[in-house]
Design a protein around this motif. Sequence first.
Motif, PDB file in Angstrom:
ATOM      1  N   THR B 190     -71.883  16.440   7.096  1.00 16.80           N
ATOM      2  CA  THR B 190     -70.540  17.007   7.747  1.00 16.80           C
ATOM      3  C   THR B 190     -70.160  16.005   8.514  1.00 16.80           C
ATOM      4  N   GLY B 191     -71.020  15.166   9.491  1.00 17.07           N
ATOM      5  CA  GLY B 191     -70.476  14.530  10.462  1.00 17.07           C
ATOM      6  C   GLY B 191     -69.501  13.229  10.087  1.00 17.07           C
ATOM      7  N   ASN B 192     -69.948  12.980   8.752  1.00 17.82           N
ATOM      8  CA  ASN B 192     -68.705  11.722   8.161  1.00 17.82           C
ATOM      9  C   ASN B 192     -67.378  12.433   8.344  1.00 17.82           C
ATOM     10  N   GLY B 239     -73.144   5.995  31.653  1.00 13.46           N
ATOM     11  CA  GLY B 239     -74.493   5.624  31.680  1.00 13.46           C
ATOM     12  C   GLY B 239     -75.420   6.431  30.554  1.00 13.46           C
ATOM     13  N   ARG B 240     -74.398   7.047  29.678  1.00 16.60           N
ATOM     14  CA  ARG B 240     -75.073   7.963  28.693  1.00 16.60           C
ATOM     15  C   ARG B 240     -74.447   7.815  27.328  1.00 16.60           C
ATOM     16  N   ILE B 241     -75.138   7.655  26.227  1.00 17.05           N
ATOM     17  CA  ILE B 241     -74.399   7.605  24.732  1.00 17.05           C
ATOM     18  C   ILE B 241     -73.781   8.762  24.543  1.00 17.05           C
ATOM     19  N   VAL B 242     -72.676   9.037  24.167  1.00 19.50           N
ATOM     20  CA  VAL B 242     -71.853  10.193  24.347  1.00 19.50           C
ATOM     21  C   VAL B 242     -71.549  10.575  22.646  1.00 19.50           C
ATOM     22  N   ARG B 243     -71.487   9.510  21.836  1.00 16.27           N
ATOM     23  CA  ARG B 243     -71.164   9.589  20.496  1.00 16.27           C
ATOM     24  C   ARG B 243     -71.685   8.476  19.513  1.00 16.27           C
ATOM     25  N   ILE B 244     -71.981   8.854  18.609  1.00 16.30           N
ATOM     26  CA  ILE B 244     -72.374   7.771  17.130  1.00 16.30           C
ATOM     27  C   ILE B 244     -71.547   7.945  16.279  1.00 16.30           C
ATOM     28  N   GLU B 245     -70.652   6.763  15.701  1.00 20.07           N
ATOM     29  CA  GLU B 245     -70.067   6.908  14.749  1.00 20.07           C
ATOM     30  C   GLU B 245     -70.512   5.647  13.563  1.00 20.07           C
ATOM     31  N   GLY B 246     -69.985   6.077  12.419  1.00 18.62           N
ATOM     32  CA  GLY B 246     -70.426   4.964  11.417  1.00 18.62           C
ATOM     33  C   GLY B 246     -69.679   3.767  11.491  1.00 18.62           C
ATOM     34  N   ARG B 247     -70.326   2.676  11.024  1.00 11.50           N
ATOM     35  CA  ARG B 247     -69.616   1.227  11.005  1.00 11.50           C
ATOM     36  C   ARG B 247     -69.718   0.646   9.804  1.00 11.50           C
ATOM     37  N   ARG B 260     -78.543  13.554  11.186  1.00 12.21           N
ATOM     38  CA  ARG B 260     -79.744  13.160  12.104  1.00 12.21           C
ATOM     39  C   ARG B 260     -79.198  11.986  12.838  1.00 12.21           C
ATOM     40  N   GLY B 261     -78.640  11.081  12.316  1.00 11.03           N
ATOM     41  CA  GLY B 261     -78.297   9.868  12.826  1.00 11.03           C
ATOM     42  C   GLY B 261     -77.020   9.991  13.813  1.00 11.03           C
ATOM     43  N   ARG B 262     -76.236  10.750  13.383  1.00  6.02           N
ATOM     44  CA  ARG B 262     -75.078  10.919  13.994  1.00  6.02           C
ATOM     45  C   ARG B 262     -75.003  11.602  15.451  1.00  6.02           C
TER      46      ARG B 262
END
Lengths: 145, 769
Positions: B190-192, B239-247, B260-262
């Motif tokens: 769903t994150g996509n 100083g924190r990672i707040v989001r992961i997006e696909g590249r 899981r990864g997102r």
Amino acid sequence: MLDGVKSLAKGMGTTLKALAEPRDTYPYPEKRREYSPRFRGKHMLAKDEEGHELCVGCGLCEAVCPAHAIRVVAAEAPGDEPVSWTSRYAVDYEVDLIRCIFCGMCEEACPTNAVRLTPFNELAAYSREDMIADKEELLRPAIRK
Amino acid sequence: MVKLTIDDQEIAVPSGTLVVDAAAKMGIEVPVYCYHQALGPLGACRMCLVQIEKMPKLQTACTTPVAEGMVVHTGGPAVEKARNGVLEFLLINHPLDCPVCDKGGECFLQDYAFRYGPSAGRFEEPKIQKLKDAPINEFVLIDQERCVLCQRCVRFMEEYVGEPQLMLEGRGVETVVTTVDHQPATSQFTGNIIDLCPVGALLSKPYLHKARPWNIERQESVCTMCPVGCTTLATGRDGRIVRIEGRPIPERSWGWLCDRGRFGYDYAIDPTRVTGSFLEGQPEAAARTTRRVGQWFTEVIAEHGPNSVAFVMGGMHTMEEARQLQRFATRAVGTSRLAISRDVPGYLPRALNGTFQDIESSDAIVLVGVDPYEAIPVVHLRLRERQKALPGMRLYGVAPRSLTRDTLPVNSLLTHVGEEAALLAAALRLAAGDHPAVRALGEAAVASHIDQEQLTGLSAALLESEQLTLLWDGQEPEVESVLVALATVRGDKPTRVLPTWGPSNWRGFELAGFPARIEALTEVLEDAKAGKIQMLVLWGCDLLREYPDQQLVRDAYAKVPFLVAEGLFPPSEAERFHAIVPQAGPGEVMGTYVNMEARLQIANPSVQPPGQARPTKTYVTAWAHALNQTFRDEEDWDPYDESGDLLPMQPLEQAIKPLTAALAVKEGQFELVTGVLVIENGIPSAILKPRKPEYPGRISVPDAEALGIADYGVVRISKNDHEIEVPVSVDPAMTPGRVYVPLGMASMPVNAVGTGWVEVIRLEEVHSA
């Protein structure tokens, strides 16, 4: 010698003439000057009639600030208690008054008209930390006596 | 090739290309909302209207295929008027809340409205109110007012993922995107839809109101949660990672991620993370700990020689870090006892290692042991895409459990545990029994009852397909011989294998000089058990949780006078360790990760390591100093030397070993089946917690009835005096007589029991009042 007396009298004449003229200076702080309401002094954060903060923490002031004097951290309103008029609000809002150049761009950029520059200009403190105005301070705008 | 003219420039593209893609190839941007290359044409948003000569009306560029001699104008008064009108309509009910919208600043509606739209709307009536910030599930929020109804999210879930959990509801201006039956979407992809949404309608809940696009920095990074190694963009703020997006990588990857990864990035700020050093179980200053460990190195080497020190590499380290540790171990310490932490015994020679592009051109795919949906979710999407492109593709699964799913129909051949190799060999014998490579495998019998037709089908898929790709989870080490034999028999026809086991960067560790086969690790542990090792240094790994035989690890730990661990999290039974030093993890160090394709991928750091956490080089430099040596990082070692970003191919030289007979079937006992469940891979995450299964074990319906378990229950699994308690749920897809437990869960270490035949009894659940 006569020339000396002459010039002395001329100088004194100027002085005595000026004594009678209206003054250009003020005896600060007993007496204070009136500024235009558009004067750009210290910032304030406004609230609406219901007491909700107008600032939604969008960060546009932070982005536009040429001196990088503003820091905004936004968050979702906790629980059912809205802080601002919408669900988003600024947790932190800091203006570094030493860095600030009082250009008023933040005021211009603000989409909710929350940040405003007041005519208050008496900015002095004993430490640099005291010159960073936090949100609490900005929500209670200083009023000149 | 078809020749056409777009904006007075000529271009030749393959026939069937859409006008919008042809324009994109020339660098001409046609504004578009609904079209996405992975999803295909739809023509819903009308944003891509272009003028095509000899056509009376404007055409949607995203649905019109190119034709010979076509003349397209992507600008001009007619097109501009149309775009202006479309945007005015889109903005009629769109709220003016850009200041509070997370998409503000990276929003296509903003960009296109600014570039092509009207400066003011003429619509004066009140805007329609819809749901705002309503949850689609634990991770995704929908703001229906902001939606432009491009349907990308609906189509992605329905057509691409195959889990139709989103839908359009209502008519006309009342149309909204919502979940089916208003139930939370349960898909793990769903994150996509957050990445896909061109406007601010679908928002990431953990990222909500966290930052704005102009005060963050996105770093190109790589996901290290599983060996797929998806390319990501990591957003760091304060100083924190707040989001992961696909590249997305052109021609290679759409940039999909699994949830899981997102959303699993918050392990870096998990309260259990080690951010300080520990000496004999007590918090200690980093410098003092490092110095003490350095002293131990000196003493142990002086007293027992360099070979009494062993290093085990694991976890989410970069290849460069592995190289630094390897150089320290071999040059400064001088030991030859090196190993990689492995949780499955299989090994795959580089010569057979394939890439994801092989999946895209294969006409037969065989899954050996691995369930891609659970272990390597993004590869599941790739398999689906291939199956859709080639409906007749042969897709077989050989595993001790059924691998078929609604979203990916697989011809599943059920084997007993540890019998995959024998079954594959039997399939080979069926069609190429006379080949010397097949004969070298021996005649190991298959105890499983396999439908002869299925076996013939598998045999045909293995030998008759033009291009064959296998996915292998490494649980059954003898499969390696079968794969070598298979490649030999197939000769020139490509045979490629994707290894799906962890640690996610094991190929990188191997390139750095650590032996990857599990035998190296077993030897280290056996030597430790025999008292030959005085100092065991575990780099990022937790052997008690990972190594297949927990008892051996326990025995080895007991005999080692100095146990040193480095890692993101304290190892199991941390009190046994004499020193624990914190690790700077992914997103905090720069380095290269090698994924299951043997592809080198660089990750840039986004934030500083927290607390005392330092990269490997800091530690090895200090310890080399303690050994009166200077650790030089500069050396003539460049992994990019050979060819591009794939590791150089090696010739296939592995010998084919005859298979051993599988374990005898034991009546009245259960078979313990294990596999990787990537959401439970041992890396904690508060964001993902609601998604983690409460009852991760699985049991079949008849067995559950026999044991008296309704839907959920707790069972005790035991074998040879070792036992674990496993919360299980009833799974209709499970085969009777089998129980499934995910690998590597600290609360139910399946390696304490080992695979094979086990006793299972039900435990009464104790509900505390």
